[in-house]
Design a protein around this motif. Sequence first.
Motif, PDB file in Angstrom:
ATOM      1  N   TYR A  91      20.842 -27.373   7.223  1.00 56.48           N
ATOM      2  CA  TYR A  91      20.064 -26.570   6.282  1.00 56.48           C
ATOM      3  C   TYR A  91      18.580 -26.628   6.631  1.00 56.48           C
ATOM      4  O   TYR A  91      18.118 -27.563   7.301  1.00 56.48           O
ATOM      5  N   ILE A 146      24.759 -23.107  -3.803  1.00 59.56           N
ATOM      6  CA  ILE A 146      23.600 -22.656  -3.050  1.00 59.56           C
ATOM      7  C   ILE A 146      22.894 -21.485  -3.731  1.00 59.56           C
ATOM      8  O   ILE A 146      21.646 -21.412  -3.705  1.00 59.56           O
ATOM      9  N   GLY A 147      23.624 -20.575  -4.371  1.00 58.56           N
ATOM     10  CA  GLY A 147      22.985 -19.401  -4.972  1.00 58.56           C
ATOM     11  C   GLY A 147      22.024 -19.780  -6.083  1.00 58.56           C
ATOM     12  O   GLY A 147      20.828 -19.445  -6.049  1.00 58.56           O
ATOM     13  N   SER A 148      22.505 -20.513  -7.057  1.00 68.72           N
ATOM     14  CA  SER A 148      21.645 -20.894  -8.183  1.00 68.72           C
ATOM     15  C   SER A 148      20.586 -21.906  -7.762  1.00 68.72           C
ATOM     16  O   SER A 148      19.456 -21.887  -8.286  1.00 68.72           O
ATOM     17  N   TRP A 152      19.076 -22.240  -4.730  1.00 67.43           N
ATOM     18  CA  TRP A 152      18.000 -21.593  -3.993  1.00 67.43           C
ATOM     19  C   TRP A 152      17.211 -20.636  -4.877  1.00 67.43           C
ATOM     20  O   TRP A 152      15.994 -20.512  -4.706  1.00 67.43           O
ATOM     21  N   ASP A 153      17.890 -19.989  -5.797  1.00 66.47           N
ATOM     22  CA  ASP A 153      17.166 -19.092  -6.693  1.00 66.47           C
ATOM     23  C   ASP A 153      16.194 -19.864  -7.584  1.00 66.47           C
ATOM     24  O   ASP A 153      15.150 -19.324  -7.982  1.00 66.47           O
ATOM     25  N   TYR A 169      14.281 -17.961   2.397  1.00 66.92           N
ATOM     26  CA  TYR A 169      14.953 -17.336   1.254  1.00 66.92           C
ATOM     27  C   TYR A 169      15.270 -15.870   1.540  1.00 66.92           C
ATOM     28  O   TYR A 169      16.194 -15.299   0.939  1.00 66.92           O
ATOM     29  N   ARG A 208      18.823 -15.356   2.657  1.00 63.53           N
ATOM     30  CA  ARG A 208      19.755 -16.079   1.790  1.00 63.53           C
ATOM     31  C   ARG A 208      21.166 -15.518   1.845  1.00 63.53           C
ATOM     32  O   ARG A 208      22.147 -16.233   1.652  1.00 63.53           O
ATOM     33  N   SER A 209      21.292 -14.202   2.109  1.00 69.80           N
ATOM     34  CA  SER A 209      22.632 -13.625   2.161  1.00 69.80           C
ATOM     35  C   SER A 209      23.451 -14.260   3.288  1.00 69.80           C
ATOM     36  O   SER A 209      24.660 -14.492   3.130  1.00 69.80           O
ATOM     37  N   TRP A 222      23.034 -17.287   4.472  1.00 74.40           N
ATOM     38  CA  TRP A 222      23.323 -18.655   4.073  1.00 74.40           C
ATOM     39  C   TRP A 222      24.345 -18.696   2.937  1.00 74.40           C
ATOM     40  O   TRP A 222      25.175 -19.615   2.869  1.00 74.40           O
ATOM     41  N   TYR A 223      24.324 -17.687   2.058  1.00 76.82           N
ATOM     42  CA  TYR A 223      25.289 -17.677   0.963  1.00 76.82           C
ATOM     43  C   TYR A 223      26.716 -17.493   1.480  1.00 76.82           C
ATOM     44  O   TYR A 223      27.674 -18.060   0.934  1.00 76.82           O
ATOM     45  N   ALA A 224      26.855 -16.696   2.521  1.00 73.93           N
ATOM     46  CA  ALA A 224      28.184 -16.446   3.074  1.00 73.93           C
ATOM     47  C   ALA A 224      28.677 -17.606   3.952  1.00 73.93           C
ATOM     48  O   ALA A 224      29.862 -17.641   4.289  1.00 73.93           O
TER      49      ALA A 224
END
Length: 227
Positions: free
Chosen positions: A41, A108-110, A112-113, A122, A125-126, A128-130
């Motif tokens: 990360y 990770i979504g919440s 990082w947000d 950031y 992020r898409s 990293w989210y996947a």
Amino acid sequence: MKHPVLAWLIALLLAAPVFAHAADGFATANVNLRAGPDTSYPLIATIPVGTQLAIQGCTDGWEWCDVVAFGNRGWIAGNYLQYNYQNQRVLVPAYGAQIGIPIVSFVIGSYWDSYYRNRPFYRDRSRWYARPVPHRPPPRPIQRPPPRPPVQHRPPSRPTRPPAGNRPPVRPQPGGGAGRPGQGNPNNGNRPSRPGQGNPGGNRRPGSGPGNNRPAPGQQRPADNGN
């Protein structure tokens, strides 16, 4: 005027869980603060050794811990974290249950947000989210070899002499002398006696000694002039 107050209230509410579950920890080395519980990360900051930080929770086995340090939020491997427990510092993975540090999950979504909106990564992020959350063991702490003891230079040992009482006694020499041959008694039995020594006059001829008035054979005494 309402907007600053509202923003302050929102920040206080977000920080309330942090203060409720925070636990004082210490970094055991210069360790990286990551944006997730893995070394892949993005890097948030480098925490110097000995830095005091607040532990919010850890993953299963206390392998990675969610911490706050210098106002930054991120993840540090539990092997690099210590905690004050019973008046001594102990490693978090070994005493996490006794300390009572809660087990948390990484979403990770919440996450990082909430904390990384102003970070450059950031924007991606898409991607990293996947990406699936890796389940790899945390890095082990660097074990330094123990210092070597100082070399002590000892002075060379001197040879020891036997005490005088252990010397063998001097044997007496033949002839009565205790030292070298010929010393001690001058008239020892090793020297032959010279002629004329020992008995004075023993080797003289008969009649040559003093006081011997006997005439020799064939000689008469002188006539007497008396009556």
